[in-house]
Design an enzyme around this catalytic site. Sequence first.
Site, PDB file in Angstrom:
ATOM      1  N   GLU A 180       0.827  -1.214   0.000  1.00  0.00           N
ATOM      2  CA  GLU A 180       0.000   0.000   0.000  1.00  0.00           C
ATOM      3  C   GLU A 180       0.864   1.268   0.000  1.00  0.00           C
ATOM      4  OE1 GLU A 180      -3.623   2.255   2.447  1.00  0.00           O
ATOM      5  OE2 GLU A 180      -2.538   0.620   3.419  1.00  0.00           O
ATOM      6  N   LYS A 217      -2.710  -2.056  -2.896  1.00  0.00           N
ATOM      7  CA  LYS A 217      -3.755  -1.181  -2.349  1.00  0.00           C
ATOM      8  C   LYS A 217      -3.335   0.250  -2.666  1.00  0.00           C
ATOM      9  CE  LYS A 217      -6.472   0.046   1.715  1.00  0.00           C
ATOM     10  NZ  LYS A 217      -7.049  -0.408   2.999  1.00  0.00           N
TER      11      LYS A 217
END
Length: 299
Positions: A180, A217
């Site tokens: 992420e 992500k």
Amino acid sequence: MTDTAVFNEMLAKIESGQGFIAALDQSGGSTPKALKGYGIEDGAWNNDEEMFALIHGMRSRIVTSPCFNGDKVIGAILFERTMDGEAGGKPVPALLWERGVVPFLKVDKGLEDEAYGVQLMKPMPGLGDLLDRAKALGIFGTKMRSVINSASESGIAAIVKQQFEVAGEILDHGLIPIIEPEVNIKSDTRGECDAILNAELKKALDALPEGRRVMLKLSLPEHAGLFADLVAHPAVVRVVALSGGFSRAEACVELARNPGVIASFSRALLNDLKHQMSDEEFDASLGGAIDEIHAASVA
């Protein structure tokens, strides 16, 4: 323990499931803010243990709600204390999988101070032991977050390098990492950040040994469809999006403009839930949010 058959079942659910991943992983620094949003003010607890007990109560209420199941929520990202806790009289990861929801664990220890326009992850001492414990509890994958504030090529390259190095250790432990690198949607150079990150991620994915796969992500991009090549990359299990400061309505509109990307929302999922609600009100509010995010994820 996650055996091979269960792991493959979880992988299939994440790879092709028609739904989204709930982010229930607020940690120490963000817990008071999450509790305030839930209607519990500062001063309602005397120490960290009481604070974490309150947030665990909120999360338990969420994961035991009738609407929180694998029909629309295909995965959930947990904070370490939530992974170690119980809900409905069962260990949380076991309860989730019983409901068809694949459990993930947040493993990062927070962010370094900004340098070169980005915030790298702090060191993660004891990561190997945590991963072993997570796997024994039935966790499928992990999540770790960095932040990009400006369009610095060297900074973004450093973030991707660090993320993929740690991802290698996670893969070695038999878990699937969610990488992420969040682009700050308030950045003056948001579009440039997205473009640099997209290029760096492609390079890192292309360099992965055959058979090694990760999840991504990402912040919803300024230019819709930018991440189409990442969605289609053979080394990517799934691309999920954070809400990143958008309201739920805004995030759902942006998400629906990016085919193949599904949600992994936290605040945008939980924003309307309040401690004071009756169980009927709570379940209705959570169910409405789940329906809205699910619709945008499968659009």
